[in-house]
Design a protein around this motif. Sequence first.
Motif, PDB file in Angstrom:
ATOM      1  N   LYS A  88       0.829  -1.204   0.000  1.00 57.98           N
ATOM      2  CA  LYS A  88       0.000   0.000   0.000  1.00 57.98           C
ATOM      3  C   LYS A  88       0.866   1.258   0.000  1.00 57.98           C
ATOM      4  CE  LYS A  88      -4.018  -2.106   2.236  1.00 57.98           C
ATOM      5  NZ  LYS A  88      -4.961  -2.053   3.382  1.00 57.98           N
ATOM      6  N   TYR A  89       0.349   2.268  -0.685  1.00 58.27           N
ATOM      7  CA  TYR A  89       1.085   3.534  -0.791  1.00 58.27           C
ATOM      8  C   TYR A  89       1.318   4.141   0.583  1.00 58.27           C
ATOM      9  CZ  TYR A  89       1.972   8.479  -1.625  1.00 58.27           C
ATOM     10  OH  TYR A  89       2.512   9.734  -1.609  1.00 58.27           O
ATOM     11  N   ASP A  90       2.557   4.521   0.832  1.00 59.04           N
ATOM     12  CA  ASP A  90       2.927   5.188   2.078  1.00 59.04           C
ATOM     13  C   ASP A  90       3.803   6.384   1.717  1.00 59.04           C
ATOM     14  OD1 ASP A  90       3.297   5.116   5.156  1.00 59.04           O
ATOM     15  OD2 ASP A  90       5.347   5.199   4.381  1.00 59.04           O
TER      16      ASP A  90
ATOM     17  N   GLU B  21       5.603   8.558   3.342  1.00 59.53           N
ATOM     18  CA  GLU B  21       6.947   8.680   3.930  1.00 59.53           C
ATOM     19  C   GLU B  21       7.943   7.767   3.233  1.00 59.53           C
ATOM     20  OE1 GLU B  21       9.223   8.307   8.262  1.00 59.53           O
ATOM     21  OE2 GLU B  21       7.042   8.089   8.143  1.00 59.53           O
ATOM     22  N   THR B  22       7.497   6.549   2.912  1.00 58.61           N
ATOM     23  CA  THR B  22       8.375   5.619   2.198  1.00 58.61           C
ATOM     24  C   THR B  22       8.774   6.158   0.845  1.00 58.61           C
ATOM     25  OG1 THR B  22       7.378   3.709   3.318  1.00 58.61           O
ATOM     26  CG2 THR B  22       8.546   3.282   1.241  1.00 58.61           C
ATOM     27  N   TRP B  23       7.802   6.653   0.089  1.00 55.28           N
ATOM     28  CA  TRP B  23       8.094   7.151  -1.255  1.00 55.28           C
ATOM     29  C   TRP B  23       8.954   8.420  -1.212  1.00 55.28           C
ATOM     30  CZ3 TRP B  23       6.558   5.186  -6.109  1.00 55.28           C
ATOM     31  CH2 TRP B  23       5.787   4.019  -6.057  1.00 55.28           C
ATOM     32  N   ASN B  24       8.852   9.191  -0.144  1.00 55.47           N
ATOM     33  CA  ASN B  24       9.670  10.412  -0.022  1.00 55.47           C
ATOM     34  C   ASN B  24      11.123  10.100   0.325  1.00 55.47           C
ATOM     35  OD1 ASN B  24       7.756  12.352  -0.636  1.00 55.47           O
ATOM     36  ND2 ASN B  24       7.006  12.491   1.482  1.00 55.47           N
ATOM     37  N   ASN B  25      11.372   8.867   0.803  1.00 53.63           N
ATOM     38  CA  ASN B  25      12.725   8.514   1.246  1.00 53.63           C
ATOM     39  C   ASN B  25      13.172   7.183   0.640  1.00 53.63           C
ATOM     40  OD1 ASN B  25      13.241  10.642   3.542  1.00 53.63           O
ATOM     41  ND2 ASN B  25      11.156   9.865   3.880  1.00 53.63           N
ATOM     42  N   LEU B  26      12.974   7.044  -0.648  1.00 58.11           N
ATOM     43  CA  LEU B  26      13.293   5.785  -1.321  1.00 58.11           C
ATOM     44  C   LEU B  26      14.790   5.537  -1.382  1.00 58.11           C
ATOM     45  CD1 LEU B  26      10.865   5.937  -4.392  1.00 58.11           C
ATOM     46  CD2 LEU B  26      10.671   4.426  -2.405  1.00 58.11           C
ATOM     47  N   ASP B  27      15.165   4.273  -1.158  1.00 53.97           N
ATOM     48  CA  ASP B  27      16.503   3.845  -1.543  1.00 53.97           C
ATOM     49  C   ASP B  27      16.358   2.941  -2.758  1.00 53.97           C
ATOM     50  OD1 ASP B  27      15.714   1.336  -0.625  1.00 53.97           O
ATOM     51  OD2 ASP B  27      16.864   1.450   1.230  1.00 53.97           O
ATOM     52  N   VAL B  28      17.465   2.484  -3.276  1.00 55.68           N
ATOM     53  CA  VAL B  28      17.448   1.692  -4.507  1.00 55.68           C
ATOM     54  C   VAL B  28      16.546   0.468  -4.369  1.00 55.68           C
ATOM     55  CG1 VAL B  28      18.890   0.131  -5.871  1.00 55.68           C
ATOM     56  CG2 VAL B  28      19.682   2.448  -5.406  1.00 55.68           C
ATOM     57  N   GLU B  29      16.698  -0.267  -3.261  1.00 52.94           N
ATOM     58  CA  GLU B  29      15.973  -1.511  -3.089  1.00 52.94           C
ATOM     59  C   GLU B  29      14.468  -1.278  -2.921  1.00 52.94           C
ATOM     60  OE1 GLU B  29      20.155  -2.015  -2.399  1.00 52.94           O
ATOM     61  OE2 GLU B  29      18.729  -0.690  -1.383  1.00 52.94           O
TER      62      GLU B  29
ATOM     63  N   PHE C 249      12.939  -0.318  -6.285  1.00 52.57           N
ATOM     64  CA  PHE C 249      12.849  -1.487  -7.156  1.00 52.57           C
ATOM     65  C   PHE C 249      11.701  -2.404  -6.721  1.00 52.57           C
ATOM     66  CE2 PHE C 249      13.972  -5.906  -8.114  1.00 52.57           C
ATOM     67  CZ  PHE C 249      14.106  -5.833  -9.495  1.00 52.57           C
ATOM     68  N   LEU C 250      11.594  -2.669  -5.422  1.00 56.36           N
ATOM     69  CA  LEU C 250      10.553  -3.562  -4.923  1.00 56.36           C
ATOM     70  C   LEU C 250       9.165  -2.999  -5.206  1.00 56.36           C
ATOM     71  CD1 LEU C 250       9.552  -6.019  -3.392  1.00 56.36           C
ATOM     72  CD2 LEU C 250      10.000  -4.809  -1.242  1.00 56.36           C
ATOM     73  N   LEU C 251       8.977  -1.709  -4.968  1.00 57.79           N
ATOM     74  CA  LEU C 251       7.674  -1.095  -5.214  1.00 57.79           C
ATOM     75  C   LEU C 251       7.315  -1.158  -6.698  1.00 57.79           C
ATOM     76  CD1 LEU C 251       7.978   1.969  -2.828  1.00 57.79           C
ATOM     77  CD2 LEU C 251       6.378   0.059  -2.589  1.00 57.79           C
ATOM     78  N   ARG C 252       8.287  -0.858  -7.556  1.00 56.60           N
ATOM     79  CA  ARG C 252       8.021  -0.910  -8.997  1.00 56.60           C
ATOM     80  C   ARG C 252       7.650  -2.325  -9.426  1.00 56.60           C
ATOM     81  NH1 ARG C 252      10.294  -3.544 -13.562  1.00 56.60           N
ATOM     82  NH2 ARG C 252      12.419  -3.072 -12.848  1.00 56.60           N
ATOM     83  N   MET C 253       8.402  -3.342  -8.932  1.00 57.61           N
ATOM     84  CA  MET C 253       8.127  -4.726  -9.304  1.00 57.61           C
ATOM     85  C   MET C 253       6.760  -5.180  -8.790  1.00 57.61           C
ATOM     86  SD  MET C 253      10.445  -6.121 -11.192  1.00 57.61           S
ATOM     87  CE  MET C 253       9.918  -7.817 -10.953  1.00 57.61           C
TER      88      MET C 253
ATOM     89  N   LEU D 210      -3.355  -2.721  -7.102  1.00 58.05           N
ATOM     90  CA  LEU D 210      -2.670  -1.728  -7.934  1.00 58.05           C
ATOM     91  C   LEU D 210      -3.060  -0.318  -7.526  1.00 58.05           C
ATOM     92  CD1 LEU D 210      -0.868  -1.063 -10.378  1.00 58.05           C
ATOM     93  CD2 LEU D 210      -2.899  -1.294 -11.827  1.00 58.05           C
ATOM     94  N   ASP D 211      -4.357  -0.089  -7.380  1.00 56.85           N
ATOM     95  CA  ASP D 211      -4.827   1.244  -6.992  1.00 56.85           C
ATOM     96  C   ASP D 211      -4.295   1.646  -5.620  1.00 56.85           C
ATOM     97  OD1 ASP D 211      -6.213   1.374  -9.368  1.00 56.85           O
ATOM     98  OD2 ASP D 211      -8.144   0.774  -8.493  1.00 56.85           O
ATOM     99  N   ALA D 212      -4.208   0.657  -4.697  1.00 55.23           N
ATOM    100  CA  ALA D 212      -3.742   0.963  -3.343  1.00 55.23           C
ATOM    101  C   ALA D 212      -2.241   1.240  -3.298  1.00 55.23           C
ATOM    102  CB  ALA D 212      -4.070  -0.209  -2.413  1.00 55.23           C
ATOM    103  N   ALA D 213      -1.494   0.697  -4.273  1.00 50.22           N
ATOM    104  CA  ALA D 213      -0.034   0.832  -4.252  1.00 50.22           C
ATOM    105  C   ALA D 213       0.465   2.070  -4.979  1.00 50.22           C
ATOM    106  CB  ALA D 213       0.605  -0.416  -4.863  1.00 50.22           C
TER     107      ALA D 213
END
Length: 419
Positions: free
Chosen positions: A308-310, A312-320, A323-327, A341-344
């Motif tokens: 699910k979309y968060d 804070e997570t998206w504002n502080n992404l690291d490489v991994e 990649f995991l969110l995109r996959m 899909l809509d929730a993510a």
Amino acid sequence: MSVPAIFQDATRTGATHRKNVVALRKLHLRKGPALNADIRDCVLRVLPLKKGNQEAERVLKFLTSYLEEFESGDEVAAQILEGLVSELLELALRGLKVKDKVVRYRSCTMIRLLLNHMDEIDEEKFIEIQEALFERTRDKESTVRVQAALAVSRLQDSPDEDDEDSVAQNEQVRECLLAMLQHDTSSEVRKAVLWNISVDSSTLPFILQRTRDVDPQVRRFAFKKIGQDVEKMVHLTADERDVILHNGLSDRDSNVQKAAVALLCDHWIPQCEDSLLNLLHKMDVVSGNAAEPIVKAYMLANPATQMKYDEETWNNLDVEEAFLLRMAITFYGENKQQDELDAALPPLGKHADLLQKYALLMAQTTDQDEAISFAFILKQLLLVGELQDFGDEMGRRDLLLCLRKVKKTGSTFGGNLTS
């Protein structure tokens, strides 16, 4: 009951083995070592019986149970056990040299069985056993070589580093097993060695090589061996982990793929606090080959996984994380999981802000490694954009404007977005 009668009864069914073990033990303790010859003669009768003969298999199973029964006895029982094992070992060693391939096969099996019940072997006897078994590892019959390999594996030990002879003997055993693992033409032999060879720094590289064996059964065994005997994945380098999982998850044989998924989901992810993200942090996501098949395999094995979309997570992404969110989002799209899909997905306007943020970070940094990381994150965000719903006109306009800026930033940086 006499010894022949006891053995005859043991050949009929395994259900009477416990009763016959007790009866033979009482008889043996009463008559002492004199009974060894009768037992040896009964065992001798099964040596010419072909592989798969049920009577022979039951006798060997009965003998195993009988020897185990003596191990828990007193000093008298220990002396009787030692004498019996010694006589049976001499019989089996002689059997290794005969022309009959079945006798050689059974003799190797006997030695393997007896070695399990020998706490100590004097040096002279060890050398005799070792040399006899080494010769059988070159036997023309693969069934004999399989049993020889299993017996040789019982000679592996953790030698005293101060004992040069012990170290040298163990080295010879290891070299023999590795030679069979690498060069034996029989897949059954390679499987036997692979499953029974001790794992240490000198044998591990050769075990890993079997993940690319020509035989799918050997490849499957290699993944099971790694999962069972390589205690921690951190004992492998990042490159080794990448190669192992890439080879297994992309294998053309479905059973090998299943073994690789089991290694991933049942062994390695639990070592990472049951977190796929933690596992990805131990992989080379940017330049390795395994990250994408890892996430796909995990998502297929755990289709209820949600990302699910968060904010804070998206504002502080690291490489991994990127990649995991995109996959995960790609997986939801490909498998028509619209609710997940809509929730993510981030909102369109927020997606535009994220693209602009990471593009700016990429342009501003003077550190080459950081620039590569930001470029990779930006690329994941662009790929996520392909799955956005562009029904929101204002969000769509913001995203298109942002993409023009990102394209300009990416081109000035040297094309990392397309690398």
